[in-house]
Write a protein that holds these residues in place. Structure first.
Motif, PDB file in Angstrom:
ATOM      1  N   GLY A   1       0.859  -1.195   0.000  1.00 17.25           N
ATOM      2  CA  GLY A   1       0.000   0.000   0.000  1.00 17.25           C
ATOM      3  C   GLY A   1       0.886   1.233   0.000  1.00 17.25           C
ATOM      4  N   LEU A   2       0.884   1.947  -1.131  1.00 21.23           N
ATOM      5  CA  LEU A   2       1.771   3.111  -1.260  1.00 21.23           C
ATOM      6  C   LEU A   2       0.949   4.388  -1.232  1.00 21.23           C
ATOM      7  CD1 LEU A   2       4.145   1.632  -4.009  1.00 21.23           C
ATOM      8  CD2 LEU A   2       4.447   1.624  -1.520  1.00 21.23           C
ATOM      9  N   GLY A   3       0.332   4.652  -0.096  1.00 22.04           N
ATOM     10  CA  GLY A   3      -0.458   5.876   0.073  1.00 22.04           C
ATOM     11  C   GLY A   3       0.335   6.912   0.837  1.00 22.04           C
TER      12      GLY A   3
ATOM     13  N   HIS B   1      -6.489  -4.866   6.324  1.00 21.61           N
ATOM     14  CA  HIS B   1      -5.339  -5.348   7.117  1.00 21.61           C
ATOM     15  C   HIS B   1      -5.399  -6.855   7.339  1.00 21.61           C
ATOM     16  CE1 HIS B   1      -4.658  -1.133   9.158  1.00 21.61           C
ATOM     17  NE2 HIS B   1      -4.523  -1.097   7.846  1.00 21.61           N
TER      18      HIS B   1
ATOM     19  N   GLU C   1      -0.450  -1.873  10.219  1.00 19.69           N
ATOM     20  CA  GLU C   1      -0.809  -0.550  10.745  1.00 19.69           C
ATOM     21  C   GLU C   1      -1.998  -0.670  11.710  1.00 19.69           C
ATOM     22  OE1 GLU C   1      -0.193   2.393  11.425  1.00 19.69           O
ATOM     23  OE2 GLU C   1       1.754   2.396  10.495  1.00 19.69           O
TER      24      GLU C   1
ATOM     25  N   PRO D   1      -5.755   0.915  13.060  1.00 18.85           N
ATOM     26  CA  PRO D   1      -6.192  -0.127  13.963  1.00 18.85           C
ATOM     27  C   PRO D   1      -5.932  -1.486  13.316  1.00 18.85           C
ATOM     28  CG  PRO D   1      -8.072   0.829  12.827  1.00 18.85           C
ATOM     29  CD  PRO D   1      -6.874   1.618  12.421  1.00 18.85           C
TER      30      PRO D   1
ATOM     31  N   ALA E   1       1.458  -1.558  14.576  1.00 23.34           N
ATOM     32  CA  ALA E   1       2.309  -0.368  14.484  1.00 23.34           C
ATOM     33  C   ALA E   1       1.859   0.749  15.435  1.00 23.34           C
ATOM     34  CB  ALA E   1       2.342   0.116  13.029  1.00 23.34           C
TER      35      ALA E   1
ATOM     36  N   ARG F   1       3.317   3.224  16.973  1.00 21.31           N
ATOM     37  CA  ARG F   1       4.644   3.851  16.923  1.00 21.31           C
ATOM     38  C   ARG F   1       5.005   4.623  18.191  1.00 21.31           C
ATOM     39  NH1 ARG F   1       3.289   9.065  15.996  1.00 21.31           N
ATOM     40  NH2 ARG F   1       1.246   9.346  15.041  1.00 21.31           N
TER      41      ARG F   1
ATOM     42  N   ARG G   1     -11.595   6.611   4.660  1.00 24.41           N
ATOM     43  CA  ARG G   1     -11.794   6.703   6.114  1.00 24.41           C
ATOM     44  C   ARG G   1     -13.265   6.937   6.482  1.00 24.41           C
ATOM     45  NH1 ARG G   1      -6.382   8.209   5.839  1.00 24.41           N
ATOM     46  NH2 ARG G   1      -5.134   7.528   7.618  1.00 24.41           N
TER      47      ARG G   1
ATOM     48  N   ASP H   1      -9.842   5.515  13.843  1.00 27.08           N
ATOM     49  CA  ASP H   1      -8.713   6.117  13.156  1.00 27.08           C
ATOM     50  C   ASP H   1      -7.790   6.858  14.116  1.00 27.08           C
ATOM     51  OD1 ASP H   1      -7.197   6.871  10.937  1.00 27.08           O
ATOM     52  OD2 ASP H   1      -8.288   8.757  10.709  1.00 27.08           O
TER      53      ASP H   1
ATOM     54  N   TYR I   1      -5.624   6.392  19.574  1.00 28.47           N
ATOM     55  CA  TYR I   1      -4.420   6.917  20.246  1.00 28.47           C
ATOM     56  C   TYR I   1      -4.727   7.274  21.700  1.00 28.47           C
ATOM     57  CZ  TYR I   1      -1.998   7.296  15.776  1.00 28.47           C
ATOM     58  OH  TYR I   1      -1.392   7.011  14.580  1.00 28.47           O
TER      59      TYR I   1
ATOM     60  N   TYR J   1       3.944  13.037  14.721  1.00 34.12           N
ATOM     61  CA  TYR J   1       5.181  12.397  14.259  1.00 34.12           C
ATOM     62  C   TYR J   1       6.429  13.075  14.842  1.00 34.12           C
ATOM     63  CZ  TYR J   1       2.048  10.628  10.591  1.00 34.12           C
ATOM     64  OH  TYR J   1       1.019  10.048   9.909  1.00 34.12           O
TER      65      TYR J   1
HETATM   66  P1  NAD Z   1      -4.009   6.415   2.141  1.00 34.90           P
HETATM   67  O1  NAD Z   1      -5.397   6.544   1.665  1.00 34.90           O
HETATM   68  O2  NAD Z   1      -3.101   7.573   1.938  1.00 34.90           O
HETATM   69  O3  NAD Z   1      -3.323   5.138   1.472  1.00 34.90           O
HETATM   70  C1  NAD Z   1      -3.978   3.923   1.338  1.00 34.90           C
HETATM   71  C2  NAD Z   1      -3.343   3.104   0.239  1.00 34.90           C
HETATM   72  O4  NAD Z   1      -4.090   1.917   0.053  1.00 34.90           O
HETATM   73  C3  NAD Z   1      -3.315   3.842  -1.112  1.00 34.90           C
HETATM   74  O5  NAD Z   1      -2.067   3.666  -1.713  1.00 34.90           O
HETATM   75  C4  NAD Z   1      -4.386   3.127  -1.921  1.00 34.90           C
HETATM   76  O6  NAD Z   1      -4.122   3.098  -3.295  1.00 34.90           O
HETATM   77  C5  NAD Z   1      -4.316   1.729  -1.340  1.00 34.90           C
HETATM   78  N1  NAD Z   1      -5.558   0.975  -1.553  1.00 34.90           N
HETATM   79  C6  NAD Z   1      -5.616  -0.286  -1.974  1.00 34.90           C
HETATM   80  N2  NAD Z   1      -6.887  -0.691  -2.081  1.00 34.90           N
HETATM   81  C7  NAD Z   1      -7.653   0.334  -1.727  1.00 34.90           C
HETATM   82  C8  NAD Z   1      -9.062   0.529  -1.643  1.00 34.90           C
HETATM   83  N3  NAD Z   1      -9.932  -0.451  -1.937  1.00 34.90           N
HETATM   84  N4  NAD Z   1      -9.506   1.716  -1.236  1.00 34.90           N
HETATM   85  C9  NAD Z   1      -8.653   2.713  -0.898  1.00 34.90           C
HETATM   86  N5  NAD Z   1      -7.313   2.580  -0.954  1.00 34.90           N
HETATM   87  C10 NAD Z   1      -6.808   1.410  -1.371  1.00 34.90           C
HETATM   88  O7  NAD Z   1      -4.080   6.008   3.672  1.00 34.90           O
HETATM   89  P2  NAD Z   1      -2.946   6.161   4.771  1.00 34.90           P
HETATM   90  O8  NAD Z   1      -3.145   7.427   5.506  1.00 34.90           O
HETATM   91  O9  NAD Z   1      -1.624   5.891   4.178  1.00 34.90           O
HETATM   92  O10 NAD Z   1      -3.381   4.995   5.801  1.00 34.90           O
HETATM   93  C11 NAD Z   1      -3.049   3.642   5.586  1.00 34.90           C
HETATM   94  C12 NAD Z   1      -3.082   2.898   6.921  1.00 34.90           C
HETATM   95  O11 NAD Z   1      -2.134   3.474   7.793  1.00 34.90           O
HETATM   96  C13 NAD Z   1      -4.421   2.970   7.656  1.00 34.90           C
HETATM   97  O12 NAD Z   1      -4.659   1.762   8.318  1.00 34.90           O
HETATM   98  C14 NAD Z   1      -4.212   4.068   8.692  1.00 34.90           C
HETATM   99  O13 NAD Z   1      -5.006   3.902   9.854  1.00 34.90           O
HETATM  100  C15 NAD Z   1      -2.755   3.891   9.008  1.00 34.90           C
HETATM  101  N6  NAD Z   1      -2.115   5.145   9.447  1.00 34.90           N
HETATM  102  C16 NAD Z   1      -1.311   5.094  10.534  1.00 34.90           C
HETATM  103  C17 NAD Z   1      -0.669   6.237  10.955  1.00 34.90           C
HETATM  104  C18 NAD Z   1       0.291   6.171  12.104  1.00 34.90           C
HETATM  105  O14 NAD Z   1       0.694   7.203  12.593  1.00 34.90           O
HETATM  106  N7  NAD Z   1       0.670   4.989  12.534  1.00 34.90           N
HETATM  107  C19 NAD Z   1      -0.861   7.448  10.281  1.00 34.90           C
HETATM  108  C20 NAD Z   1      -1.683   7.456   9.163  1.00 34.90           C
HETATM  109  C21 NAD Z   1      -2.305   6.293   8.749  1.00 34.90           C
END
Ligand code: NAD
Length: 379
Positions: A54-56, A127, A144, A146, A171, A173, A213, A226, A230, A309
């Motif tokens: 997942g490259l978001g 997940h 990640e 939850p 995770a 963190r 979300r 979400d 925390y 962060y």
């Molecule tokens: P994001 O929307 O930016 O990225 C999600 C990625 O999943 C995208 O690359 C998207 O293309 C991909 N994807 C694959 N199938 C998908 C679908 N059916 N619908 C939507 N997207 C799809 O989200 P994010 O902010 O990177 O969050 C990803 C995870 O990380 C979540 O579980 C979030 O709770 C968690 N997160 C954790 C922290 C932290 O501080 N630990 C911070 C932000 C997000």
């Protein structure tokens, strides 16, 4: 072995200097420079190979850049539904094109010995599936938060890890960075007197109504899942106890297109076995914040922001004094990934294993139930 003229000259210079014959400021400076030049960094130790799924936003802005600060972890594979994005990031981070996967051929990662650990950074509702498939491929998994949408999914993930005899970590963190770790130590050491109550709030204003979300299937819930997680998790690590009862209220702005499927605000109260009470909130409506207060009998420990962060601030209020705590800032993601790599290398249980994620999911199910029923839920 014979000495070269240069060695003799340098040694006699150093001898003279040490006898005080040349003990001038210039000689001292020269010696300091020589010893500084001799200090070489240790060679890199073993690094385990990571695949990012997942490259978001989180992967691109935090996780991939964090590998530069890791001592035990390196990125070796990417899994994405967008080949162009994956290729560009692979080039940027030195990932071999043969190690780019998509969601269809993801399972073939089992044949890739470069990959030791898989990091699931997909929407919450994905997940469980990608963790289970990762374990079935024989890999260790960091998921990640939850952990998943439901406690049942969390249990499936734990079972898959057990069956594959692989590590599963969630995770969280904040458990790997100095400020929150010091807050735990202070809260549980008696330095502020026994904790009486905890206040914890976490939220931000959600903008775009089309994001995953706000989709129940992909997110599992709203602000609580979400960001409220925390606040919930902090009450547990600050007390070192598990709550026994919860009350809750939920409010979502009527007719707001953002909150057709998931909730906006949640208030919840927890009771802990020692008598500590916690008042917490999470929101997709209020201004971006993340803070907690630990109220002891002698002083108050405050963190604001508590979970961002970077830029965390911590202080203790006691009488009329405020004692600011300045600690080293570390990259939370590098710290948590290196912890996972270390656990795999040393065959140790991670600090935040699957069971930790399951506990939060079970508690959040209790919070939703308390809000729905309007009754105290015993946990
Ligand atoms: P994001 O929307 O930016 O990225 C999600 C990625 O999943 C995208 O690359 C998207 O293309 C991909 N994807 C694959 N199938 C998908 C679908 N059916 N619908 C939507 N997207 C799809 O989200 P994010 O902010 O990177 O969050 C990803 C995870 O990380 C979540 O579980 C979030 O709770 C968690 N997160 C954790 C922290 C932290 O501080 N630990 C911070 C932000 C997000």
């Amino acid at each position: 072995m014979t000495n070269s003229p240069n060695d003799i000259t340098r040694r006699s210079f150093i001898n003279k200097a040490s006898r005080g014959l040349l003990a001038t400021t210039a000689a001292e400076a020269l010696l300091k420079t020589a010893s500084a030049q001799l200090r070489v960094p240790d060679p890199p130790g073993k690094k385990l190979g990571w695949a990012i799924v997942g490259l978001g936003s989180l992967s691109i802005n935090q996780i991939l850049p964090a590998f530069a600060k890791c001592e035990k972890s390196k990125v070796v594979a990417l899994v994405s539904g967008h080949p162009d994005k994956a290729s560009k990031l692979a080039l940027r981070y030195g990932v071999s094109p043969k190690n780019i996967y998509n969601y269809q051929n993801y399972d073939s990662i089992k044949d890739n010995p470069d990959v030791d650990i898989i990091y699931i950074v997909l929407p919450n509702g994905m997940h469980a599936e990608y963790t289970v498939r990762g374990h079935q491929a024989g890999k260790h998994v960091l998921s990640e938060k939850p952990m998943a949408n439901t406690p049942a999914e969390c249990q499936q993930m734990i079972d898959a890890a057990r069956k594959a005899n692989r590590k599963l970590m969630i995770a969280y963190r904040c458990r790997y960075e100095p400020y929150n770790r010091e807050a735990i130590r202070i809260a549980q050491s008696g330095e502020i007197g026994p904790t009486q109550m905890i206040l914890a709030d976490a939220g931000f204003k959600m903008g775009d109504p089309t994001v995953w979300r706000l989709n129940r299937q992909l997110a599992g819930g709203g602000s609580l899942m979400d960001i409220g997680i925390y606040a919930l998790n902090a009450t547990r690590y600050l007390t070192g106890e598990e709550p026994t009862e919860v009350n809750a209220m939920i409010y979502s702005t009527p007719d707001d297109p953002r909150f057709k499927e998931v909730e906006e605000h949640v208030n919840f109260q927890l009771r802990f076995p020692s008598g500590i009470l916690a008042n917490c909130s999470s929101s997709y409506g209020y201004f971006h914040q993340s803070h907690f207060r630990v109220m002891g009998t002698e002083a108050r420990l405050c963190m604001d922001p508590a979970t961002w962060y970077s830029g965390l601030r911590m202080w203790i209020e006691r009488g009329n004094t405020i004692e600011q705590k300045d600690l080293p800032e570390v990259d939370h993601f590098a710290a948590e990934m290196d912890h996972m790599s270390d656990c795999v290398m040393q065959n140790k249980q991670p600090l935040t294993p699957g069971e930790e994620g399951l506990r939060d999911l079970t508690l959040m199910a209790g919070i939703y139930e308390a809000a729905r029923s309007g009754k105290t839920v015993k946990l």
